[in-house]
Scaffold this active site. Structure first.
Site, PDB file in Angstrom:
ATOM      1  N   LYS A   1       0.838  -1.213   0.000  1.00  0.00           N
ATOM      2  CA  LYS A   1       0.000   0.000   0.000  1.00  0.00           C
ATOM      3  C   LYS A   1       0.874   1.265   0.000  1.00  0.00           C
ATOM      4  CE  LYS A   1      -2.139  -1.085   3.901  1.00  0.00           C
ATOM      5  NZ  LYS A   1      -1.454  -2.370   4.204  1.00  0.00           N
TER       6      LYS A   1
ATOM      7  N   ARG B   1     -10.222   1.103   8.115  1.00  0.00           N
ATOM      8  CA  ARG B   1      -9.919  -0.293   8.472  1.00  0.00           C
ATOM      9  C   ARG B   1     -11.033  -0.931   9.299  1.00  0.00           C
ATOM     10  NH1 ARG B   1      -3.436  -1.018   8.940  1.00  0.00           N
ATOM     11  NH2 ARG B   1      -2.963   0.933   7.924  1.00  0.00           N
TER      12      ARG B   1
ATOM     13  N   ARG C   1      11.837  -6.458   5.435  1.00  0.00           N
ATOM     14  CA  ARG C   1      11.858  -5.062   5.908  1.00  0.00           C
ATOM     15  C   ARG C   1      12.356  -4.992   7.352  1.00  0.00           C
ATOM     16  NH1 ARG C   1       6.402  -1.748   5.643  1.00  0.00           N
ATOM     17  NH2 ARG C   1       5.925  -3.077   7.426  1.00  0.00           N
TER      18      ARG C   1
ATOM     19  N   ARG D   1      11.443  -1.579  11.681  1.00  0.00           N
ATOM     20  CA  ARG D   1      10.196  -0.980  12.166  1.00  0.00           C
ATOM     21  C   ARG D   1       9.731  -1.725  13.415  1.00  0.00           C
ATOM     22  NH1 ARG D   1       5.169   0.240   8.058  1.00  0.00           N
ATOM     23  NH2 ARG D   1       3.906  -0.955   9.518  1.00  0.00           N
TER      24      ARG D   1
ATOM     25  N   ARG E   1      -1.053  -8.226  13.482  1.00  0.00           N
ATOM     26  CA  ARG E   1      -1.535  -7.286  12.446  1.00  0.00           C
ATOM     27  C   ARG E   1      -2.308  -8.049  11.378  1.00  0.00           C
ATOM     28  NH1 ARG E   1       4.070  -5.176  10.928  1.00  0.00           N
ATOM     29  NH2 ARG E   1       3.078  -4.170   9.146  1.00  0.00           N
TER      30      ARG E   1
HETATM   31  P1  AP5 Z   1       4.596  -1.515   1.999  1.00  0.00           P
HETATM   32  O1  AP5 Z   1       4.445  -0.686   0.782  1.00  0.00           O
HETATM   33  O2  AP5 Z   1       5.037  -0.839   3.260  1.00  0.00           O
HETATM   34  O3  AP5 Z   1       3.243  -2.314   2.278  1.00  0.00           O
HETATM   35  P2  AP5 Z   1       2.006  -1.912   3.163  1.00  0.00           P
HETATM   36  O4  AP5 Z   1       0.839  -2.616   2.591  1.00  0.00           O
HETATM   37  O5  AP5 Z   1       1.936  -0.414   3.291  1.00  0.00           O
HETATM   38  O6  AP5 Z   1       2.454  -2.593   4.517  1.00  0.00           O
HETATM   39  P3  AP5 Z   1       2.521  -2.043   5.990  1.00  0.00           P
HETATM   40  O7  AP5 Z   1       3.253  -3.078   6.758  1.00  0.00           O
HETATM   41  O8  AP5 Z   1       3.042  -0.639   6.058  1.00  0.00           O
HETATM   42  O9  AP5 Z   1       0.975  -2.035   6.317  1.00  0.00           O
HETATM   43  P4  AP5 Z   1       0.227  -1.996   7.664  1.00  0.00           P
HETATM   44  O10 AP5 Z   1      -1.179  -1.795   7.266  1.00  0.00           O
HETATM   45  O11 AP5 Z   1       0.526  -3.159   8.521  1.00  0.00           O
HETATM   46  O12 AP5 Z   1       0.919  -0.752   8.406  1.00  0.00           O
HETATM   47  P5  AP5 Z   1       0.613   0.820   8.420  1.00  0.00           P
HETATM   48  O13 AP5 Z   1       1.905   1.501   8.347  1.00  0.00           O
HETATM   49  O14 AP5 Z   1      -0.421   1.191   7.443  1.00  0.00           O
HETATM   50  O15 AP5 Z   1       5.562  -2.736   1.643  1.00  0.00           O
HETATM   51  C1  AP5 Z   1       5.987  -3.650   2.616  1.00  0.00           C
HETATM   52  C2  AP5 Z   1       7.410  -4.106   2.245  1.00  0.00           C
HETATM   53  O16 AP5 Z   1       7.362  -4.812   1.014  1.00  0.00           O
HETATM   54  C3  AP5 Z   1       8.373  -2.930   2.033  1.00  0.00           C
HETATM   55  O17 AP5 Z   1       9.643  -3.282   2.499  1.00  0.00           O
HETATM   56  C4  AP5 Z   1       8.381  -2.751   0.513  1.00  0.00           C
HETATM   57  O18 AP5 Z   1       9.584  -2.210   0.044  1.00  0.00           O
HETATM   58  C5  AP5 Z   1       8.159  -4.165   0.031  1.00  0.00           C
HETATM   59  N1  AP5 Z   1       7.419  -4.241  -1.242  1.00  0.00           N
HETATM   60  C6  AP5 Z   1       6.351  -3.502  -1.616  1.00  0.00           C
HETATM   61  N2  AP5 Z   1       5.913  -3.875  -2.832  1.00  0.00           N
HETATM   62  C7  AP5 Z   1       6.723  -4.899  -3.224  1.00  0.00           C
HETATM   63  C8  AP5 Z   1       6.788  -5.719  -4.409  1.00  0.00           C
HETATM   64  N3  AP5 Z   1       5.908  -5.552  -5.427  1.00  0.00           N
HETATM   65  N4  AP5 Z   1       7.731  -6.673  -4.460  1.00  0.00           N
HETATM   66  C9  AP5 Z   1       8.608  -6.856  -3.444  1.00  0.00           C
HETATM   67  N5  AP5 Z   1       8.618  -6.099  -2.310  1.00  0.00           N
HETATM   68  C10 AP5 Z   1       7.681  -5.138  -2.210  1.00  0.00           C
HETATM   69  O19 AP5 Z   1      -0.009   0.970   9.890  1.00  0.00           O
HETATM   70  C11 AP5 Z   1       0.830   0.758  11.002  1.00  0.00           C
HETATM   71  C12 AP5 Z   1      -0.022   0.787  12.269  1.00  0.00           C
HETATM   72  O20 AP5 Z   1      -0.642   2.076  12.419  1.00  0.00           O
HETATM   73  C13 AP5 Z   1      -1.193  -0.210  12.329  1.00  0.00           C
HETATM   74  O21 AP5 Z   1      -0.778  -1.497  12.730  1.00  0.00           O
HETATM   75  C14 AP5 Z   1      -2.074   0.470  13.371  1.00  0.00           C
HETATM   76  O22 AP5 Z   1      -1.566   0.300  14.666  1.00  0.00           O
HETATM   77  C15 AP5 Z   1      -1.930   1.943  12.995  1.00  0.00           C
HETATM   78  N6  AP5 Z   1      -2.946   2.332  11.987  1.00  0.00           N
HETATM   79  C16 AP5 Z   1      -2.712   2.722  10.706  1.00  0.00           C
HETATM   80  N7  AP5 Z   1      -3.877   3.012  10.096  1.00  0.00           N
HETATM   81  C17 AP5 Z   1      -4.864   2.795  11.002  1.00  0.00           C
HETATM   82  C18 AP5 Z   1      -6.269   2.903  10.953  1.00  0.00           C
HETATM   83  N8  AP5 Z   1      -6.916   3.279   9.819  1.00  0.00           N
HETATM   84  N9  AP5 Z   1      -6.959   2.607  12.085  1.00  0.00           N
HETATM   85  C19 AP5 Z   1      -6.338   2.238  13.227  1.00  0.00           C
HETATM   86  N10 AP5 Z   1      -5.003   2.099  13.334  1.00  0.00           N
HETATM   87  C20 AP5 Z   1      -4.266   2.376  12.226  1.00  0.00           C
END
Ligand code: AP5
Length: 191
Positions: A13, A88, A127, A133, A144
């Site tokens: 994402k 979410r 990662r 992280r 998660r």
């Molecule tokens: P990345 O692009 O970071 O993927 P992502 O889907 O954004 O994964 P996240 O782990 O960031 O998602 P998440 O939802 O768990 O965490 P968020 O930060 O939103 O890619 C992941 C890895 O893969 C990277 O190393 C990248 O380089 C690699 N990659 C990407 N594409 C690739 C490809 N095609 N091929 C190979 N490698 C690839 O949220 C964190 C925390 O914040 C949550 O757990 C929660 O506590 C809080 N939070 C956030 N939003 C909310 C909400 N709406 N409500 C409540 N709490 C929230």
């Protein structure tokens, strides 16, 4: 253009959000990034969020909703926005519906990136080695994923029933995925 980008942890994402948002000239708004910035700055919001994030839990809806509302009210989001990682929960969906309809617009598309379970784990473990992280430990990754399955995955059917769901294969090279997202979105007329 008003878009949301969905998918499980590690789906890509964050990686795709800025590319897609730049393409449409709209801001990419990542709730995870905003929380992390607040945690590192030690703000009141960051102090509230850190405890939940470190455990892989969702930050409470009232905190997250207010943060998104304030961000969407900023002038750069007037022409549209791409939300990465929001909504979410069903409560967040309802809140977002209200925010968008208040401005007289509609959600153009809910893009969901689909990625094999093994690949998701491999990406997050990779990662963990390179970025360190706080929530990329094995236990927290598992939590998660569980929470995504229970709380967020059902929203996919909700958006499908509204006719705005766009499913994109998130496997393969980053640029290939970006091209698929562009191809899927360019056919949707702007509101
Ligand atoms: P990345 O692009 O970071 O993927 P992502 O889907 O954004 O994964 P996240 O782990 O960031 O998602 P998440 O939802 O768990 O965490 P968020 O930060 O939103 O890619 C992941 C890895 O893969 C990277 O190393 C990248 O380089 C690699 N990659 C990407 N594409 C690739 C490809 N095609 N091929 C190979 N490698 C690839 O949220 C964190 C925390 O914040 C949550 O757990 C929660 O506590 C809080 N939070 C956030 N939003 C909310 C909400 N709406 N409500 C409540 N709490 C929230």
């Amino acid at each position: 253009m008003r878009l949301i980008l969905m998918g499980p942890p590690g789906a890509g994402k964050g990686t795709q959000a800025t590319k897609v948002a730049d393409h449409f000239g709209i801001p990419a708004i990542s709730t995870g990034d905003i929380f992390r910035a607040n945690v590192s700055q030690g703000t009141e919001l960051g102090i509230k969020a850190k405890h939940y994030m470190d455990a892989g839990e969702y930050v409470p809806d009232e905190v997250t909703n207010l943060m998104v509302r304030n961000r969407i009210d900023e002038p750069d989001a007037a022409p549209g926005f791409l939300l990465d990682g929001y909504p979410r929960t069903t409560a967040q969906v309802e809140e977002l519906d209200g925010m968008i309809s208040f401005t007289g617009h509609k959600l153009d598309a809910a893009v969901v990136l689909t990625v094999d379970a093994d690949e998701l784990v491999a990406r997050l473990l990779q990662r963990a080695q390179t970025e360190g992280r706080a929530d990329d430990t094995e236990d927290v990754i598992r939590r998660r994923q569980e929470l995504y399955t229970k709380e967020t995955e059902p929203l996919i059917e909700l958006y499908r029933s509204r006719g705005v769901l766009v499913e994109v294969d998130g496997m393969g090279e980053v640029d290939e995925v970006t091209e698929r997202v562009f191809a899927a979105l360019d056919i949707i007329p702007e509101s």
